[in-house]
Write a protein that holds these residues in place. Structure first.
Motif, PDB file in Angstrom:
ATOM      1  N   THR A   1      34.416 120.402-129.969  1.00 39.72           N
ATOM      2  CA  THR A   1      35.456 120.501-128.944  1.00 39.72           C
ATOM      3  C   THR A   1      35.687 121.989-128.673  1.00 39.72           C
ATOM      4  OG1 THR A   1      36.517 118.441-129.656  1.00 39.72           O
ATOM      5  CG2 THR A   1      37.853 119.984-128.377  1.00 39.72           C
ATOM      6  N   PHE A   2      35.644 122.364-127.412  1.00 42.52           N
ATOM      7  CA  PHE A   2      35.744 123.792-127.091  1.00 42.52           C
ATOM      8  C   PHE A   2      36.541 124.007-125.802  1.00 42.52           C
ATOM      9  CE2 PHE A   2      32.267 122.488-124.418  1.00 42.52           C
ATOM     10  CZ  PHE A   2      32.377 123.280-123.291  1.00 42.52           C
ATOM     11  N   TRP A   3      36.937 125.249-125.585  1.00 46.88           N
ATOM     12  CA  TRP A   3      37.537 125.684-124.334  1.00 46.88           C
ATOM     13  C   TRP A   3      37.301 127.180-124.205  1.00 46.88           C
ATOM     14  CZ3 TRP A   3      40.111 125.196-128.824  1.00 46.88           C
ATOM     15  CH2 TRP A   3      40.951 126.241-129.224  1.00 46.88           C
ATOM     16  N   VAL A   4      37.421 127.695-123.006  1.00 44.22           N
ATOM     17  CA  VAL A   4      37.345 129.133-122.766  1.00 44.22           C
ATOM     18  C   VAL A   4      38.774 129.611-122.572  1.00 44.22           C
ATOM     19  CG1 VAL A   4      36.522 130.974-121.267  1.00 44.22           C
ATOM     20  CG2 VAL A   4      35.065 128.984-121.731  1.00 44.22           C
ATOM     21  N   ASP A   5      39.228 130.441-123.496  1.00 49.16           N
ATOM     22  CA  ASP A   5      40.625 130.866-123.473  1.00 49.16           C
ATOM     23  C   ASP A   5      40.850 131.915-122.385  1.00 49.16           C
ATOM     24  OD1 ASP A   5      42.891 130.295-125.746  1.00 49.16           O
ATOM     25  OD2 ASP A   5      43.287 132.148-124.641  1.00 49.16           O
ATOM     26  N   ALA A   6      41.962 131.770-121.678  1.00 54.07           N
ATOM     27  CA  ALA A   6      42.270 132.702-120.583  1.00 54.07           C
ATOM     28  C   ALA A   6      42.630 134.092-121.095  1.00 54.07           C
ATOM     29  CB  ALA A   6      43.403 132.151-119.730  1.00 54.07           C
ATOM     30  N   VAL A   7      42.989 134.208-122.365  1.00 50.91           N
ATOM     31  CA  VAL A   7      43.221 135.521-122.966  1.00 50.91           C
ATOM     32  C   VAL A   7      41.930 135.973-123.630  1.00 50.91           C
ATOM     33  CG1 VAL A   7      44.478 136.821-124.715  1.00 50.91           C
ATOM     34  CG2 VAL A   7      45.683 135.127-123.333  1.00 50.91           C
ATOM     35  N   GLY A   8      41.309 136.976-123.071  1.00 45.98           N
ATOM     36  CA  GLY A   8      40.065 137.492-123.619  1.00 45.98           C
ATOM     37  C   GLY A   8      38.819 136.818-123.087  1.00 45.98           C
ATOM     38  N   GLY A   9      38.973 135.673-122.405  1.00 50.15           N
ATOM     39  CA  GLY A   9      37.817 134.978-121.829  1.00 50.15           C
ATOM     40  C   GLY A   9      36.818 134.481-122.854  1.00 50.15           C
ATOM     41  N   LYS A  10      37.263 134.241-124.092  1.00 53.34           N
ATOM     42  CA  LYS A  10      36.356 133.831-125.165  1.00 53.34           C
ATOM     43  C   LYS A  10      36.237 132.302-125.243  1.00 53.34           C
ATOM     44  CE  LYS A  10      38.679 135.817-128.351  1.00 53.34           C
ATOM     45  NZ  LYS A  10      39.125 136.293-129.700  1.00 53.34           N
ATOM     46  N   ARG A  11      35.032 131.852-125.548  1.00 60.38           N
ATOM     47  CA  ARG A  11      34.825 130.434-125.841  1.00 60.38           C
ATOM     48  C   ARG A  11      35.225 130.195-127.299  1.00 60.38           C
ATOM     49  NH1 ARG A  11      30.536 126.018-124.730  1.00 60.38           N
ATOM     50  NH2 ARG A  11      30.237 125.044-126.767  1.00 60.38           N
ATOM     51  N   ILE A  12      36.110 129.240-127.494  1.00 58.75           N
ATOM     52  CA  ILE A  12      36.568 128.886-128.844  1.00 58.75           C
ATOM     53  C   ILE A  12      36.161 127.441-129.100  1.00 58.75           C
ATOM     54  CG2 ILE A  12      38.571 128.654-130.381  1.00 58.75           C
ATOM     55  CD1 ILE A  12      40.005 130.730-128.663  1.00 58.75           C
ATOM     56  N   GLU A  13      35.503 127.202-130.209  1.00 55.65           N
ATOM     57  CA  GLU A  13      35.032 125.836-130.475  1.00 55.65           C
ATOM     58  C   GLU A  13      35.299 125.425-131.915  1.00 55.65           C
ATOM     59  OE1 GLU A  13      30.372 126.144-131.584  1.00 55.65           O
ATOM     60  OE2 GLU A  13      30.818 126.408-129.443  1.00 55.65           O
ATOM     61  N   PHE A  14      35.435 124.113-132.084  1.00 59.11           N
ATOM     62  CA  PHE A  14      35.649 123.509-133.406  1.00 59.11           C
ATOM     63  C   PHE A  14      34.697 122.330-133.555  1.00 59.11           C
ATOM     64  CE2 PHE A  14      39.545 125.747-132.645  1.00 59.11           C
ATOM     65  CZ  PHE A  14      40.094 126.046-133.883  1.00 59.11           C
ATOM     66  N   LYS A  15      34.132 122.190-134.712  1.00 61.44           N
ATOM     67  CA  LYS A  15      33.333 121.001-135.008  1.00 61.44           C
ATOM     68  C   LYS A  15      34.280 119.829-135.238  1.00 61.44           C
ATOM     69  CE  LYS A  15      29.505 123.490-137.251  1.00 61.44           C
ATOM     70  NZ  LYS A  15      28.759 123.681-138.524  1.00 61.44           N
ATOM     71  N   ASN A  16      34.013 118.732-134.546  1.00 56.97           N
ATOM     72  CA  ASN A  16      34.878 117.564-134.706  1.00 56.97           C
ATOM     73  C   ASN A  16      34.872 117.050-136.144  1.00 56.97           C
ATOM     74  OD1 ASN A  16      35.435 117.745-132.006  1.00 56.97           O
ATOM     75  ND2 ASN A  16      34.128 116.031-131.383  1.00 56.97           N
ATOM     76  N   SER A  17      33.773 117.219-136.816  1.00 64.48           N
ATOM     77  CA  SER A  17      33.666 116.737-138.197  1.00 64.48           C
ATOM     78  C   SER A  17      34.612 117.468-139.142  1.00 64.48           C
ATOM     79  CB  SER A  17      32.221 116.892-138.698  1.00 64.48           C
ATOM     80  OG  SER A  17      31.834 118.258-138.664  1.00 64.48           O
ATOM     81  N   GLU A  18      35.113 118.631-138.701  1.00 64.93           N
ATOM     82  CA  GLU A  18      36.012 119.412-139.542  1.00 64.93           C
ATOM     83  C   GLU A  18      37.479 119.217-139.178  1.00 64.93           C
ATOM     84  OE1 GLU A  18      34.650 123.414-139.169  1.00 64.93           O
ATOM     85  OE2 GLU A  18      32.768 123.052-140.260  1.00 64.93           O
ATOM     86  N   ILE A  19      37.733 118.318-138.212  1.00 61.75           N
ATOM     87  CA  ILE A  19      39.112 118.028-137.803  1.00 61.75           C
ATOM     88  C   ILE A  19      39.510 116.686-138.412  1.00 61.75           C
ATOM     89  CG2 ILE A  19      40.689 117.679-135.867  1.00 61.75           C
ATOM     90  CD1 ILE A  19      38.667 119.199-134.098  1.00 61.75           C
ATOM     91  N   GLU A  20      40.534 116.683-139.209  1.00 60.62           N
ATOM     92  CA  GLU A  20      40.985 115.450-139.849  1.00 60.62           C
ATOM     93  C   GLU A  20      41.754 114.568-138.871  1.00 60.62           C
ATOM     94  OE1 GLU A  20      43.337 116.516-143.210  1.00 60.62           O
ATOM     95  OE2 GLU A  20      41.621 117.191-144.414  1.00 60.62           O
ATOM     96  N   ASN A  21      41.711 113.257-139.116  1.00 59.96           N
ATOM     97  CA  ASN A  21      42.582 112.355-138.361  1.00 59.96           C
ATOM     98  C   ASN A  21      44.029 112.802-138.559  1.00 59.96           C
ATOM     99  OD1 ASN A  21      40.242 110.987-137.770  1.00 59.96           O
ATOM    100  ND2 ASN A  21      40.650 109.271-139.158  1.00 59.96           N
TER     101      ASN A  21
END
Length: 411
Positions: free
Chosen positions: A112-132
């Motif tokens: 899951t990712f997005w491009v943050d409007a501050v700094g224009g950086k792509r930030i991503e997380f592996k779904n497998s590392e996000i707990e329910n």
């Protein structure tokens, strides 16, 4: 750019400190600069931590700074809507009931990712590392994650401008958007840098961070505080420091927000507040001082002190300290100085600054004391306004009466 609608969404769990309000100002001026809407949303679903008076403090802080919201929403008024939303997620298999609560089921594949409007950086997380995670508590109140997404979607929020502490929560929110089928309505995220103290640690109420109301009560001007807070993480053209609201509204852009933490330095704020005081007209300053300290009018001729006091003031509270005499204990040399000054002042044929200054210096040298002693005797403080100007306004009779008073209490 899509129609801009932003929100400041504080929880009424305490009085917000200036770092929180800085984020509110970023939202407000982004809306103003784009012709958008600014919503004040009170996220009061954590009933156990709700603090009496916190909502009033939030509203007062923003209103004193001149921030006007287009609409105010209280989250707890929509409890039925959150329960319905949770049930929708259960019905489509995106959430499960668990001991009376509802837990969101995170898909374990992909990122899951997005491009943050501050700094224009792509930030991503592996779904497998996000707990329910819990989205609805057993008491029927939603957690931040569910209420945040449901409200942002229902209210048409286009940009979520919040502190960088919320970055770890953002993938959860995006996943909830996707579970509802709202992919095309996911807002643009802008995570602004934290505000740190001069010790390099994040501002927090637990560690004594001040609120807007604290600074109001200490005699700061709202425009000066707003100006300073806006510079905590945002850079205007040509690195200017003194900006009007109109200039900020014209220039503010998300892309000009820095990604590095900002430092809150109260000494810099004091300097800026002094600059605002000095550019304020005497008539305006009089009104501001009276609003801050209505009893100041009991000091004779207090308006006449304004032109000379404003050059030395850093806060409105400084005015009283500069113009009001203070009774203190005198040493023997200071007592002698007071006696000689009283005698000399009674005999002056004219009460003019040049004559006052010459007479005072002559007595000082005769008694063999310092200029600091002169100020101590005349005002109760070791320094202050030019004494000849202050005494002229105080008057010959008023000055002699003061010296008689200070001698009487030092018998």
């Amino acid at each position: 750019m899509r129609n801009v609608k932003v929100r400041f969404a504080p929880s009424p769990t305490g009085i917000p400190h200036v770092g929180n309000i800085r984020t509110a100002l970023f939202n407000y001026f982004f809306a103003k600069s784009t012709g958008g809407k600014f919503i004040l949303r009170i996220e009061d679903t954590d009933q156990a931590r709700k603090v009496e008076g916190a909502l009033r403090a939030i509203e007062e802080s923003l209103a004193w700074l001149g921030v006007k919201w287009d609409k105010q929403i209280v989250q707890s008024a929509n409890l039925k809507g959150y329960i319905e939303a949770a049930n929708v997620l259960i019905s489509i298999g995106a959430a499960d009931r668990e001991n009376g609560a509802v837990r969101f089921k995170v898909p374990k594949e992909g990122i899951t990712f997005w491009v943050d409007a501050v700094g224009g950086k792509r930030i991503e997380f592996k779904n497998s590392e996000i707990e329910n995670f819990i989205i609805l508590k057993s008491d029927g109140y939603p957690t931040y994650h569910l209420a945040n997404v449901v409200d942002d979607h229902a209210q048409g929020i286009s940009h979520v401008i919040r502190g960088e502490d919320w970055i770890p929560s953002t993938p959860k929110h995006i996943l909830i958007y996707k579970a509802f089928g709202w992919e095309d309505k996911i807002p643009i995220f802008a995570h602004v840098p934290n505000v740190l103290g001069t010790d390099g640690k994040k501002l927090s109420k637990r560690r004594g961070a001040k609120s807007v109301i604290d600074f109001k009560n200490e005699g700061f001007l709202p425009d000066a505080l707003l100006n300073y807070l806006m510079l905590l993480g945002w850079s205007p053209k040509n690195d200017r420091e003194i900006l009007s609201k109109e200039e900020i509204e014209k220039e503010f852009k998300l892309e000009n927000i820095n990604s590095s933490p900002a430092i809150f330095d109260e000494r810099k704020l004091l300097w800026m507040n002094g600059e605002y005081i000095r550019k304020t007209t005497n008539l305006q300053l009089k009104a501001q001082i009276l609003e801050f300290d209505s009893e100041i009018s009991s000091i004779p001729n207090f308006e006449q002190y304004l032109p000379i006091a404003k050059t030395r003031m850093k806060t409105l509270a400084d005015f009283r300290a500069l113009v009001e005499n203070r009774s203190i204990a005198l040493n023997q040399e200071q007592k002698k100085l007071a006696q000689e000054l009283a005698t000399t002042y009674r005999e002056l044929s004219e009460w003019k600054p040049t004559l006052i200054s010459a007479a005072t210096i002559a007595v000082r040298d005769q008694v063999g004391v310092s200029t600091q002693d002169v100020y101590t005797v005349l005002t109760g403080r070791p320094q202050g306004l030019p004494f000849e100007q202050k005494l002229e306004i105080q008057g010959q009779g008023g000055t002699v009466s003061w010296l008689e008073h200070i001698l009487k209490i030092n018998k």
